[in-house]
Design a protein around this motif. Structure first.
Motif, mmCIF file in Angstrom:
data_model
loop_
_atom_site.group_PDB
_atom_site.id
_atom_site.type_symbol
_atom_site.label_atom_id
_atom_site.label_comp_id
_atom_site.label_asym_id
_atom_site.label_seq_id
_atom_site.Cartn_x
_atom_site.Cartn_y
_atom_site.Cartn_z
ATOM 1 N N ALA A 118 0.862 -1.180 0.000
ATOM 2 C CA ALA A 118 0.000 0.000 0.000
ATOM 3 C C ALA A 118 0.899 1.231 0.000
ATOM 4 O O ALA A 118 2.110 1.139 0.235
ATOM 5 C CB ALA A 118 -0.918 -0.007 1.222
ATOM 6 N N TYR A 119 0.306 2.381 -0.246
ATOM 7 C CA TYR A 119 1.087 3.615 -0.329
ATOM 8 C C TYR A 119 1.426 4.116 1.070
ATOM 9 O O TYR A 119 0.539 4.271 1.911
ATOM 10 C CB TYR A 119 0.298 4.675 -1.090
ATOM 11 N N VAL A 120 2.697 4.376 1.299
ATOM 12 C CA VAL A 120 3.138 4.944 2.570
ATOM 13 C C VAL A 120 3.064 6.467 2.447
ATOM 14 O O VAL A 120 3.981 7.115 1.947
ATOM 15 C CB VAL A 120 4.565 4.488 2.918
ATOM 16 N N TYR A 121 1.960 7.018 2.889
ATOM 17 C CA TYR A 121 1.758 8.472 2.791
ATOM 18 C C TYR A 121 2.780 9.165 3.694
ATOM 19 O O TYR A 121 2.854 8.894 4.881
ATOM 20 C CB TYR A 121 0.338 8.823 3.238
ATOM 21 N N PRO A 122 3.604 10.055 3.134
ATOM 22 C CA PRO A 122 4.715 10.627 3.904
ATOM 23 C C PRO A 122 4.265 11.584 4.992
ATOM 24 O O PRO A 122 3.214 12.225 4.907
ATOM 25 C CB PRO A 122 5.537 11.357 2.827
ATOM 26 N N LYS A 123 5.103 11.672 5.986
ATOM 27 C CA LYS A 123 4.879 12.601 7.083
ATOM 28 C C LYS A 123 4.949 14.028 6.551
ATOM 29 O O LYS A 123 5.755 14.348 5.693
ATOM 30 C CB LYS A 123 5.940 12.390 8.155
ATOM 31 N N GLY A 124 4.112 14.898 7.068
ATOM 32 C CA GLY A 124 4.075 16.285 6.636
ATOM 33 C C GLY A 124 2.696 16.627 6.124
ATOM 34 O O GLY A 124 1.932 17.325 6.787
ATOM 35 N N MET A 125 2.350 16.108 4.951
ATOM 36 C CA MET A 125 1.008 16.305 4.408
ATOM 37 C C MET A 125 0.017 15.303 4.985
ATOM 38 O O MET A 125 -1.191 15.525 4.941
ATOM 39 C CB MET A 125 1.028 16.201 2.882
ATOM 40 N N ARG A 126 0.516 14.200 5.515
ATOM 41 C CA ARG A 126 -0.365 13.157 6.053
ATOM 42 C C ARG A 126 -1.231 13.673 7.192
ATOM 43 O O ARG A 126 -2.422 13.343 7.286
ATOM 44 C CB ARG A 126 0.495 11.983 6.532
ATOM 45 N N GLU A 127 -0.658 14.503 8.043
ATOM 46 C CA GLU A 127 -1.409 15.020 9.180
ATOM 47 C C GLU A 127 -2.567 15.917 8.718
ATOM 48 O O GLU A 127 -3.664 15.881 9.278
ATOM 49 C CB GLU A 127 -0.481 15.801 10.111
ATOM 50 N N THR A 128 -2.318 16.718 7.685
ATOM 51 C CA THR A 128 -3.376 17.573 7.156
ATOM 52 C C THR A 128 -4.453 16.746 6.478
ATOM 53 O O THR A 128 -5.644 17.055 6.567
ATOM 54 C CB THR A 128 -2.780 18.585 6.161
ATOM 55 N N ARG A 129 -4.049 15.683 5.775
ATOM 56 C CA ARG A 129 -5.033 14.794 5.159
ATOM 57 C C ARG A 129 -5.959 14.199 6.213
ATOM 58 O O ARG A 129 -7.188 14.141 6.029
ATOM 59 C CB ARG A 129 -4.326 13.669 4.408
ATOM 60 N N ASP A 130 -5.401 13.753 7.331
ATOM 61 C CA ASP A 130 -6.226 13.175 8.387
ATOM 62 C C ASP A 130 -7.162 14.213 9.005
ATOM 63 O O ASP A 130 -8.288 13.892 9.392
ATOM 64 C CB ASP A 130 -5.333 12.570 9.476
ATOM 65 N N LEU A 131 -6.692 15.454 9.090
ATOM 66 C CA LEU A 131 -7.547 16.516 9.606
ATOM 67 C C LEU A 131 -8.702 16.792 8.642
ATOM 68 O O LEU A 131 -9.836 17.058 9.062
ATOM 69 C CB LEU A 131 -6.727 17.782 9.834
ATOM 70 N N LEU A 132 -8.435 16.720 7.342
ATOM 71 C CA LEU A 132 -9.489 16.867 6.347
ATOM 72 C C LEU A 132 -10.535 15.761 6.498
ATOM 73 O O LEU A 132 -11.738 16.003 6.378
ATOM 74 C CB LEU A 132 -8.892 16.819 4.942
ATOM 75 N N ARG A 133 -10.071 14.548 6.737
ATOM 76 C CA ARG A 133 -11.002 13.434 6.932
ATOM 77 C C ARG A 133 -11.843 13.641 8.186
ATOM 78 O O ARG A 133 -13.025 13.290 8.218
ATOM 79 C CB ARG A 133 -10.227 12.116 7.021
ATOM 80 N N ARG A 134 -11.242 14.212 9.200
ATOM 81 C CA ARG A 134 -11.994 14.504 10.417
ATOM 82 C C ARG A 134 -13.045 15.575 10.151
ATOM 83 O O ARG A 134 -14.168 15.504 10.669
ATOM 84 C CB ARG A 134 -11.047 14.969 11.530
#
Length: 371
Positions: A118-134
Motif C-alpha cells: 500500500a502507499y506509505v503516505y509521507p509525514k508532513g502532508m499526512r497530518e493535514t489529510r487526516d484533519l481533512l477526513r476529520r
C-alpha cells in the motif's frame, strides 16, 4: 495489486497493535532469527532490530497504528513496506491465527516477493489529510443532526420548515424547538440545535486552517483543482491531499481504480463472472469525485445537456458515475501536466483521452464505471 519484490539479507514482519507488536525476522534463507512479542516503544523496537540492521527491510500491515513505525524507519534509514490489508487477508488466510503466526506470514510474504504493498503516505502532508477526513466526519454528523430535526417534524405531522435549516439565521428565526408541544421533544430538538451550532463553529475554523495549510504545501495544484467548475476550496483540498503524488500512478486507469471510479471484472475460462473489489481503493477520493460531478452539473450548461442524454440511455445514477470517472481522468492529466481545467478539451471527442489531455470515456469504458 503490486508486490514488494526487492531482495534483502533480513526480512522483518510486524504484527502491529496499539500497545504491543510481534516481531518475526527471517534471514535470506528463510530461517527465523528473531521471534518475540514486544511493547510498542521506539527504543525497544530499535534494540530488537540492531543485530540485523545490515540490509534489513521492515513490513507491517496497514492498520491505524503504522504511522510511528514508518516515521521511525524513515528517520533511521531503514526500508519500510506497508501491506495492503484487504489483499493480505486474501493471501495469508489459515485455520490458526495469532500474533506470532501473522508476523511470520508477513515476513515470509516479504521474502517471497508476494507482499502486496500500500502507499506509505509521507509525514508532513499526512497530518493535514487526516484533519481533512476529520472535517468530513464532522460535516456528516452535522448533516445527521439536521436530518433528525426533519424527522422530528415529520413524526408529529407539522408543516414543513419554510426555510433551510442549514443556515443559523433561519434556525433562529423559525425557533425550531418551540414548534413542538411536548417538553421532551423540545429538549430533543434543542440538543440537536446546540450541537449543530457548535459544529458550525468548529467546521468553520477547520476550513480556514486547512485552506492556509494547503497554500503552504502545494499552492499551484490547489488552484489548478479550483479551476474545475463547481469545485470549491474544501473539495479541492480533499482532492489534493487524497491524491498526494499523482506520479505514483502509471496510467489514468490506475488512478481511476484507486479512486473507485471503475469496476474490476471477474472472468474465468473466457466467461464474465461479474465484478468485485468495490471496497478496494480510496473511499474519500470516491466521495470527492462524486461530489465534484454534482457541483460540475450545477455550474456547466453543457454538462447538464450531456447528463440528460446519458440519463435517457443509462439512468441518472449511471450518468453521474460516468461523469465522476470523466472528471477523475481529467484530474489525472491536469496534475500530471500541471495544467488548469479546460472545459473545451474536457468535452472534446467521444473516445478515450488522447495525448492532448482529452478526458472523455469511450462507450466501452463507460460500461465498466462503478455504480
Amino acid at each position: 495489486m503490486r508486490f514488494y519484490a526487492q531482495q534483502h539479507r533480513f526480512y522483518c514482519g510486524i504484527d502491529l497493535h496499539g500497545r504491543t507488536m510481534h516481531l518475526c525476522i527471517l534471514d535470506h534463507q528463510g530461517n527465523t532469527v528473531f521471534d518475540k512479542n514486544l511493547p510498542c516503544r521506539r527504543d525497544t523496537f530499535l534494540n530488537a532490530l540492531a543485530p540485523f540492521r545490515d540490509d534489513l527491510i521492515v513490513a507491517a500491515e496497514c492498520m491505524f497504528a503504522w504511522y510511528w513505525v514508518a516515521d521511525l524507519c524513515q528517520a533511521e534509514n531503514i526500508p519500510f513496506a506497508l501491506g495492503h490489508a484487504l489483499y493480505m487477508k486474501a493471501i495469508h488466510g489459515g485455520k490458526a491465527k495469532n500474533d506470532r503466526i501473522d508476523a511470520n506470514k508477513i515476513a515470509r510474504l516479504l521474502r517471497g516477493g508476494n507482499f502486496p504493498i500500500a502507499y506509505v503516505y509521507p509525514k508532513g502532508m499526512r497530518e493535514t489529510r487526516d484533519l481533512l477526513r476529520r472535517r468530513t466526519y464532522l460535516v456528516r454528523q452535522r448533516a445527521a443532526l439536521l436530518t433528525h430535526l426533519q424527522i422530528l417534524n415529520a413524526q408529529y405531522n407539522l408543516a414543513p420548515f419554510p426555510k433551510k435549516l442549514s443556515f443559523a439565521a433561519n434556525r433562529t428565526e423559525m425557533d425550531v424547538a418551540q414548534r413542538f408541544s411536548d417538553p421532551s421533544v423540545q429538549k430533543n430538538a434543542a440538543i440537536n440545535l446546540a450541537l449543530i451550532d457548535q459544529l458550525d463553529g468548529h467546521i468553520g475554523e477547520l476550513e480556514l486552517y486547512l485552506t492556509r495549510t494547503a497554500k503552504v504545501d502545494d499552492l499551484q495544484t490547489f488552484y489548478h483543482l479550483r479551476s474545475i467548475p463547481g469545485v470549491g476550496k474544501v473539495l479541492a483540498l480533499i482532492l489534493l491531499y487524497e491524491t498526494h503524488d499523482v506520479q505514483r500512478f502509471d496510467s489514468a486507469g490506475q488512478f481511476l481504480s484507486y479512486a473507485r471510479l471503475v469496476r474490476c471484472l471477474h472472468e474465468s475460462a473466457g466467461k464474465k463472472l461479474g465484478s468485485g473489489g468495490k471496497k478496494i481503493g480510496n473511499a474519500h477520493l470516491r466521495w470527492a469525485f462524486a461530489e465534484a460531478a454534482c457541483l460540475f452539473l450545477r455550474s456547466s450548461e453543457r454538462a447538464k445537456k450531456w447528463k440528460q442524454r446519458q440519463a435517457a440511455q443509462r439512468g441518472d445514477g449511471k450518468a453521474l458515475a460516468i461523469l465522476a470517472a470523466k472528471l477523475g481522468r481529467a484530474v489525472y492529466h491536469m496534475l500530471r501536466k500541471g495544467e488548469a481545467f479546460d472545459e473545451a478539451r474536457f468535452w472534446q471527442g467521444r473516445t478515450a483521452p488522447s495525448d492532448t489531455g482529452s478526458s472523455s470515456l469511450s462507450p466501452k469504458e463507460s460500461d465498466h464505471v462503478g455504480d
